[in-house]
Each structure stands twice: as structure tokens, then as C-alpha cells.
Scaffold this motif. Structure first.
Motif, PDB file in Angstrom:
ATOM      1  N   LYS A 157      -9.797   3.807  -4.837  1.00  0.00           N
ATOM      2  CA  LYS A 157     -10.501   2.951  -3.872  1.00  0.00           C
ATOM      3  C   LYS A 157      -9.684   1.701  -3.561  1.00  0.00           C
ATOM      4  N   VAL A 158      -9.023   1.153  -4.582  1.00  0.00           N
ATOM      5  CA  VAL A 158      -8.176  -0.026  -4.362  1.00  0.00           C
ATOM      6  C   VAL A 158      -7.047   0.305  -3.397  1.00  0.00           C
TER       7      VAL A 158
ATOM      8  N   ALA B 156       0.812  -1.212   0.000  1.00  0.00           N
ATOM      9  CA  ALA B 156       0.000   0.000   0.000  1.00  0.00           C
ATOM     10  C   ALA B 156       0.843   1.259   0.000  1.00  0.00           C
TER      11      ALA B 156
ATOM     12  N   ALA C 274      -6.998   2.744  -1.200  1.00  0.00           N
ATOM     13  CA  ALA C 274      -7.566   3.004   0.126  1.00  0.00           C
ATOM     14  C   ALA C 274      -7.900   1.701   0.841  1.00  0.00           C
ATOM     15  N   THR C 275      -8.430   0.715   0.077  1.00  0.00           N
ATOM     16  CA  THR C 275      -8.748  -0.589   0.673  1.00  0.00           C
ATOM     17  C   THR C 275      -7.485  -1.304   1.124  1.00  0.00           C
ATOM     18  N   LEU C 276      -6.443  -1.264   0.281  1.00  0.00           N
ATOM     19  CA  LEU C 276      -5.166  -1.869   0.663  1.00  0.00           C
ATOM     20  C   LEU C 276      -4.619  -1.248   1.935  1.00  0.00           C
ATOM     21  N   SER C 277      -4.721   0.067   2.032  1.00  0.00           N
ATOM     22  CA  SER C 277      -4.219   0.757   3.213  1.00  0.00           C
ATOM     23  C   SER C 277      -4.985   0.327   4.459  1.00  0.00           C
ATOM     24  N   ALA C 278      -6.330   0.228   4.337  1.00  0.00           N
ATOM     25  CA  ALA C 278      -7.150  -0.169   5.488  1.00  0.00           C
ATOM     26  C   ALA C 278      -6.847  -1.608   5.909  1.00  0.00           C
ATOM     27  N   VAL C 279      -6.755  -2.516   4.918  1.00  0.00           N
ATOM     28  CA  VAL C 279      -6.438  -3.912   5.226  1.00  0.00           C
ATOM     29  C   VAL C 279      -5.052  -4.011   5.849  1.00  0.00           C
TER      30      VAL C 279
END
Length: 316
Positions: free
Chosen positions: A226-227, A46, A229-234
């Protein structure tokens, strides 16, 4: 003579079976070690695309290749020898180093959570977006910054992997850690390269004559933020989970048995109480408790770094 030949062939077959079993064991151990380092791997994936922002499209892949080579050099030339020496001559230090690294993971994860909850606070992301630089040395400067950041992440990955194979013989440890270093570096920077070029692929498709290609291309371009951001959250959740779990396991190894025993008891209770999915629910419980512990420990460290007087001075 024929009996001797058959005996020799039998010995060769036995050695071949032993070698195959060793390869299987090394492969399985490398797989476990790689999986255990997943939190840092996701975070690394990320973070790295930030370093090619502002770089022209034709220089993105060469820059990622240079960062990947630097990452592999970090792991194989610097971190691996130090980790092997540590495991060979001072294995008693490994739990302490793992707990320090786990605390740092918790700090990174908690700081990202705090930055999301309190976006106006003085805290900062654990991996700040690189400052834009101009001139002919821009690419070299940003590449060097990415490799320095990677060194911390690579050290965490290799120490976590080392803990998984600490009971192996020296040469097995060496082979497994080399495999982990190569596999993780290839996976991380392969995914990073794909992510970075998705915008270009989307723009190319959006310029095609086909209506479907145009829609798909625009969808790719719109989806990439969005991808990321999702990677960062995961990655944040994974860091808190891995950090908290390491703290639980290593505190047990150092003699503080109550926290790990309590969580393990809860996991076993759920495992045996629910038929079919008990093992999965038990693992989720252990993971959730580990993540919460990681968040609590990380929040305490964030407070020490950013709230207490000396922490404020350091931040300023």
C-alpha cells in the motif's frame, strides 16, 4: 597600529557577514530548487524498489548503494557540466528544454493514469518493471538498467533545479546544483533503502515472542504494498502538476502570456477573496489547473505515441 588592527578586524567581520549571507542565499536557493523537483523525486522513489525485486535480502542494500553511486555520477559528471554550459552560453535554450522535459513528465503521468483506467490497453507504464534475469550477471544487469532509468529522471531534476537558480552567478549555480544533486540522491535512495528493508524488519518482528511485536511486524509486511502504491499515485499527480506548471511558466517566458496570465489571475482572485486561507486555496487552484493541463498535454502525447499509425508501429 591598534586603529589599523581594529580596521582589519572590522573588514574581516564584514567579509564573514557577507560569506554567511551568501551561504544563506545558496541554502535557500538549493531548498527552492529541490522542492520544485519534488514530482520527479517522488516518482524516482516509487520506481527504484522495483529493481531489487527477486534479489536476495543480503544483496539489496549493496545493490541500492551501487545504484545511488551511479545516480550521483549521472548528476555530477554528465548532467551538471552540460547544464552549466547551457546556462552560461545558451540560456535562451533553457525554456525550450524545460518545456520538452515538462512534456515528457506529462506523458509519463498521463500514461500511468491511462494504464490505471484502462488496465487492458496496450499502453505501458512509463517505468516498466524490469524483466527478471538469472545467472551471475543478474545484479549487474538490473543495476545498469536502474542507472539508465535514473539518468532520465536525474536530467529532469537537474534542469528543473537549474531553472530555479538561472539568475545566480556561475559559482553559486555550481554550488547549488551540487548541493541539490547530493541532497536529492541521498534522500531518494535513503528512503528506497528503508522501504526495501521494511519487509525484512516486519518479518523479523513477526518472529519475536512479544505479541505486540508480532502484530506490528505483520502490519509492516501488509502495509508495504500500500505504501508503494500510494507513493506511485502521489508521484503521478506530482509529475502532472510539475509538468503542467512548467509548461505554463515557460510558455509565458517565450511570449505566450494568455494561459499563465489567466491561471495567475484566478489564483490572485482566490487569494484576495478569502481571508486567512486565501493563499493556500490560491496555490491549490494553481496546482489543480496545472495538473489538469499536464494530464491533457500528456494524453495528447500518449495518443500520438500509442494510437496514431506510426505510434502503433513503434509500440509493436
Amino acid at each position: 597600529m591598534s586603529a589599523g588592527l581594529f580596521g582589519l578586524l572590522d573588514d574581516v567581520a564584514a567579509l564573514a557577514r557577507l560569506a554567511a549571507a551568501s551561504v544563506d542565499d545558496i541554502g535557500a536557493a538549493a531548498g527552492r530548487a529541490t522542492a520544485k523537483a519534488a514530482g520527479v523525486v517522488i516518482d524516482d522513489t516509487a520506481v527504484t524498489p522495483q529493481y531489487v525485486q527477486g534479489i536476495t535480502a543480503d544483496r539489496e542494500l549493496p545493490m541500492i548503494r551501487r545504484i545511488a553511486i551511479g545516480s550521483l555520477r549521472n548528476k555530477l559528471l554528465f548532467i551538471l557540466p552540460a547544464a552549466l554550459l547551457l546556462s552560461q552560453f545558451a540560456p535562451w535554450l533553457l525554456p525550450v528544454i524545460l518545456m520538452i522535459g515538462a512534456t515528457y513528465l506529462c506523458y509519463e503521468g498521463a500514461e500511468k493514469v491511462m494504464a490505471r483506467i484502462f488496465p487492458g490497453s496496450h499502453g505501458h507504464e512509463a517505468h516498466a518493471t524490469p524483466t527478471a534475469v538469472t545467472g551471475e550477471d543478474a545484479e549487474k544487469t538490473m543495476t545498469a538498467g536502474a542507472i539508465r532509468t535514473d539518468f532520465i529522471l536525474s536530467a529532469e531534476i537537474m534542469v528543473i533545479a537549474l531553472d530555479e537558480v538561472a539568475d545566480q552567478a556561475f559559482w553559486s549555480r555550481l554550488i547549488i546544483l551540487i548541493v541539490v544533486a547530493i541532497v536529492i540522491t541521498a534522500a531518494v535512495y535513503g528512503v528506497v533503502a528503508a522501504i526495501v528493508k521494511m519487509d525484512d524488519v516486519g518479518l523479523n518482528l513477526a518472529q519475536r515472542s512479544s505479541t505486540f511485536a508480532q502484530k506490528f511486524g505483520r502490519g509492516l509486511v501488509a502495509a508495504m504494498p500500500k505504501v508503494l502504491a500510494t507513493l506511485s499515485a502521489v508521484g503521478t499527480v506530482a509529475m502532472l502538476w510539475v509538468g503542467g506548471h512548467i509548461l505554463l511558466v515557460q510558455s509565458d517566458a517565450l511570449g505566450l502570456h494568455a494561459p499563465y496570465g489567466l491561471v495567475h489571475g484566478w489564483e490572485e482572485s482566490v487569494h484576495h477573496a478569502v481571508d486567512g486561507v486565501g493563499a493556500v486555496l490560491g496555490w491549490l487552484l494553481n496546482t489543480g489547473v496545472s495538473a489538469v493541463l499536464g494530464l491533457v498535454v500528456g494524453a495528447i502525447v500518449v495518443a500520438v505515441v500509442h494510437v496514431l499509425p506510426f505510434g502503433k508501429k513503434k509500440a509493436h
